[in-house]
Design a protein around this motif. Sequence first.
Motif, PDB file in Angstrom:
ATOM      1  N   PRO A   1      33.444  19.037 -12.690  1.00 57.05           N
ATOM      2  CA  PRO A   1      33.235  19.342 -14.090  1.00 57.05           C
ATOM      3  C   PRO A   1      31.875  18.872 -14.568  1.00 57.05           C
ATOM      4  CG  PRO A   1      34.717  17.474 -13.853  1.00 57.05           C
ATOM      5  CD  PRO A   1      34.492  18.015 -12.480  1.00 57.05           C
ATOM      6  N   ALA A   2      31.202  19.727 -15.333  1.00 51.49           N
ATOM      7  CA  ALA A   2      29.897  19.369 -15.878  1.00 51.49           C
ATOM      8  C   ALA A   2      30.086  18.616 -17.183  1.00 51.49           C
ATOM      9  CB  ALA A   2      29.060  20.627 -16.115  1.00 51.49           C
ATOM     10  N   PRO A   3      29.282  17.590 -17.418  1.00 50.64           N
ATOM     11  CA  PRO A   3      29.407  16.871 -18.684  1.00 50.64           C
ATOM     12  C   PRO A   3      28.999  17.759 -19.849  1.00 50.64           C
ATOM     13  CG  PRO A   3      27.445  16.174 -17.473  1.00 50.64           C
ATOM     14  CD  PRO A   3      28.218  17.065 -16.565  1.00 50.64           C
ATOM     15  N   ALA A   4      29.704  17.600 -20.980  1.00 49.81           N
ATOM     16  CA  ALA A   4      29.370  18.391 -22.156  1.00 49.81           C
ATOM     17  C   ALA A   4      28.044  17.899 -22.729  1.00 49.81           C
ATOM     18  CB  ALA A   4      30.479  18.259 -23.196  1.00 49.81           C
ATOM     19  N   ARG A   5      27.160  18.843 -23.020  1.00 51.88           N
ATOM     20  CA  ARG A   5      25.864  18.502 -23.585  1.00 51.88           C
ATOM     21  C   ARG A   5      25.577  19.411 -24.759  1.00 51.88           C
ATOM     22  NH1 ARG A   5      21.728  16.050 -19.557  1.00 51.88           N
ATOM     23  NH2 ARG A   5      23.035  15.394 -17.819  1.00 51.88           N
ATOM     24  N   ALA A   6      24.832  18.899 -25.737  1.00 50.82           N
ATOM     25  CA  ALA A   6      24.395  19.735 -26.851  1.00 50.82           C
ATOM     26  C   ALA A   6      23.390  20.749 -26.322  1.00 50.82           C
ATOM     27  CB  ALA A   6      23.761  18.865 -27.926  1.00 50.82           C
ATOM     28  N   PRO A   7      23.284  21.920 -26.954  1.00 50.30           N
ATOM     29  CA  PRO A   7      22.282  22.894 -26.519  1.00 50.30           C
ATOM     30  C   PRO A   7      20.886  22.273 -26.491  1.00 50.30           C
ATOM     31  CG  PRO A   7      23.771  23.876 -28.117  1.00 50.30           C
ATOM     32  CD  PRO A   7      24.088  22.416 -28.086  1.00 50.30           C
ATOM     33  N   LEU A   8      20.144  22.588 -25.444  1.00 50.57           N
ATOM     34  CA  LEU A   8      18.788  22.066 -25.291  1.00 50.57           C
ATOM     35  C   LEU A   8      17.812  22.972 -26.030  1.00 50.57           C
ATOM     36  CD1 LEU A   8      16.842  20.077 -23.760  1.00 50.57           C
ATOM     37  CD2 LEU A   8      16.675  21.858 -22.010  1.00 50.57           C
ATOM     38  N   GLU A   9      16.908  22.372 -26.790  1.00 51.62           N
ATOM     39  CA  GLU A   9      15.835  23.111 -27.466  1.00 51.62           C
ATOM     40  C   GLU A   9      14.523  22.717 -26.795  1.00 51.62           C
ATOM     41  OE1 GLU A   9      16.003  23.066 -31.756  1.00 51.62           O
ATOM     42  OE2 GLU A   9      18.136  22.547 -31.697  1.00 51.62           O
ATOM     43  N   PRO A  10      14.038  23.509 -25.818  1.00 52.67           N
ATOM     44  CA  PRO A  10      12.887  23.096 -25.018  1.00 52.67           C
ATOM     45  C   PRO A  10      11.649  22.741 -25.829  1.00 52.67           C
ATOM     46  CG  PRO A  10      13.981  24.945 -23.975  1.00 52.67           C
ATOM     47  CD  PRO A  10      14.626  24.772 -25.311  1.00 52.67           C
ATOM     48  N   ALA A  11      11.405  23.438 -26.941  1.00 49.45           N
ATOM     49  CA  ALA A  11      10.206  23.152 -27.730  1.00 49.45           C
ATOM     50  C   ALA A  11      10.250  21.771 -28.360  1.00 49.45           C
ATOM     51  CB  ALA A  11      10.029  24.222 -28.807  1.00 49.45           C
ATOM     52  N   GLN A  12      11.452  21.203 -28.486  1.00 48.90           N
ATOM     53  CA  GLN A  12      11.607  19.887 -29.114  1.00 48.90           C
ATOM     54  C   GLN A  12      11.706  18.752 -28.089  1.00 48.90           C
ATOM     55  OE1 GLN A  12      11.302  20.090 -32.395  1.00 48.90           O
ATOM     56  NE2 GLN A  12      11.291  22.308 -32.144  1.00 48.90           N
ATOM     57  N   VAL A  13      11.625  19.086 -26.821  1.00 49.88           N
ATOM     58  CA  VAL A  13      11.843  18.099 -25.764  1.00 49.88           C
ATOM     59  C   VAL A  13      10.596  17.240 -25.551  1.00 49.88           C
ATOM     60  CG1 VAL A  13      12.105  17.851 -23.264  1.00 49.88           C
ATOM     61  CG2 VAL A  13      13.657  19.324 -24.539  1.00 49.88           C
ATOM     62  N   ALA A  14      10.795  15.932 -25.467  1.00 55.18           N
ATOM     63  CA  ALA A  14       9.738  15.019 -25.039  1.00 55.18           C
ATOM     64  C   ALA A  14       9.888  14.814 -23.536  1.00 55.18           C
ATOM     65  CB  ALA A  14       9.845  13.687 -25.763  1.00 55.18           C
ATOM     66  N   PRO A  15       8.870  15.131 -22.742  1.00 57.95           N
ATOM     67  CA  PRO A  15       9.001  14.977 -21.293  1.00 57.95           C
ATOM     68  C   PRO A  15       9.339  13.545 -20.890  1.00 57.95           C
ATOM     69  CG  PRO A  15       7.058  16.285 -21.829  1.00 57.95           C
ATOM     70  CD  PRO A  15       7.572  15.728 -23.123  1.00 57.95           C
ATOM     71  N   VAL A  16      10.080  13.417 -19.820  1.00 59.13           N
ATOM     72  CA  VAL A  16      10.418  12.109 -19.258  1.00 59.13           C
ATOM     73  C   VAL A  16       9.154  11.482 -18.676  1.00 59.13           C
ATOM     74  CG1 VAL A  16      11.767  10.949 -17.466  1.00 59.13           C
ATOM     75  CG2 VAL A  16      12.773  12.850 -18.754  1.00 59.13           C
ATOM     76  N   PRO A  17       8.869  10.223 -18.979  1.00 58.35           N
ATOM     77  CA  PRO A  17       7.689   9.585 -18.361  1.00 58.35           C
ATOM     78  C   PRO A  17       7.832   9.542 -16.849  1.00 58.35           C
ATOM     79  CG  PRO A  17       8.504   8.289 -20.215  1.00 58.35           C
ATOM     80  CD  PRO A  17       9.551   9.328 -19.925  1.00 58.35           C
ATOM     81  N   LEU A  18       6.785   9.974 -16.152  1.00 56.18           N
ATOM     82  CA  LEU A  18       6.799  10.018 -14.695  1.00 56.18           C
ATOM     83  C   LEU A  18       5.549   9.333 -14.150  1.00 56.18           C
ATOM     84  CD1 LEU A  18       7.745  13.795 -14.234  1.00 56.18           C
ATOM     85  CD2 LEU A  18       9.306  11.853 -14.060  1.00 56.18           C
ATOM     86  N   ASP A  19       5.716   8.542 -13.104  1.00 55.85           N
ATOM     87  CA  ASP A  19       4.552   7.966 -12.431  1.00 55.85           C
ATOM     88  C   ASP A  19       4.317   8.697 -11.108  1.00 55.85           C
ATOM     89  OD1 ASP A  19       6.431   6.960 -10.632  1.00 55.85           O
ATOM     90  OD2 ASP A  19       6.351   4.917 -11.420  1.00 55.85           O
ATOM     91  N   ASP A  20       3.349   8.224 -10.340  1.00 61.46           N
ATOM     92  CA  ASP A  20       3.006   8.909  -9.090  1.00 61.46           C
ATOM     93  C   ASP A  20       4.184   8.945  -8.118  1.00 61.46           C
ATOM     94  OD1 ASP A  20       0.475   9.418 -10.010  1.00 61.46           O
ATOM     95  OD2 ASP A  20      -0.477   7.769  -8.919  1.00 61.46           O
TER      96      ASP A  20
END
Length: 348
Positions: A164-183
């Motif tokens: 079963p997939a966890p229930a999530r609110a609809p994603l609004e890509p334009a409002q998304v803050a990218p996850v901080p990523l390092d090398d």
Amino acid sequence: MGADAAARAVLTRVQQELPVCERPYGALGEACGTDEAGAFAAVEAARAEGLIRRIGASFESSRIGYASTLAALAVPPEEIDRVAALVGAHPGITHNYERDDRYNLWFTLVARSKEARDAELARIVSDSGCDDLLVLPAVRLFKIKVAFDVREKGEAADAEGAAPAPARAPLEPAQVAPVPLDDADRALIRALQDDLGGTLRPFALAAKVASGHAGRALSEEWAVARTRELLEAGAIRRFGAMVRHRRMGFSSNAMGVWDVPEEQALAAGEVLARPAAVSHCYERPRSERWPYNLYTMIHGRDRETCERVAAELHADLAAAGIDVAPPRLLLSTREFKKTSMRYFEEDL
């Protein structure tokens, strides 16, 4: 459970989830009525048959700093092969289909930024000579769940075969803050987008590949923990098997486009996303030339199945008090390209 039934349960479940741990096939086998060796053998048999393209991660591009869009061109029929080849040559094009509509070439484009994405679309228009282009970035993402149930009728449709997939609110890509990523994160993403099949310890392999990209030693334990974190953050949609649905017998697919009043779009999207037969459900911008704002992707074993599911979706909306016209159903007639995006390779 017999060996064949267990193998079908494994192939059904691994499309949705290969557990993120050091010995994932042991956990997969336990969930599907077999052991580690049986689960691994079932997955490897499917890879050998070409049913599975790769074992790895599927990413949410907006959460790792990329911009994507669905687009469609109206191409003169005699030009479709030339333009499809031109479009598909770009590494950021992941899907490229002919559909039975005036807008007959549909493709997805992923790029490092919105500016790079839009520049590539402009180049495609210029080089193709086709200027009737629909640009349809996601406004809301209700569902992406590409998983095909290959169990036979009567086999248990419970936790033994489905995660079963966890229930999530609809994603609004334009409002998304990218996850901080390092090398190291970017090196891990490059590894997780490879095929990590053929080994009982895929995260040990991922750590080895990522270490080569990062220029320093990264452990299996770290790869497991960081993959879990990226899953929880929504940067990874799922870790599991990416399949060739046509080879699995699901040879027909149809994109249903719906004209839903704006004030009902959220409620309608939640209704349309529920059935298992719907693998994708999005809200996208409408225009005067193309007045549709909700999109459902339906996969079936034949055209009739897709049409039946579309009719059932229309009935589901009516039952929810959402009175709209039936969808415009665009059937796929040819697949020119289907691949996974290769993220952060422009950094190499």
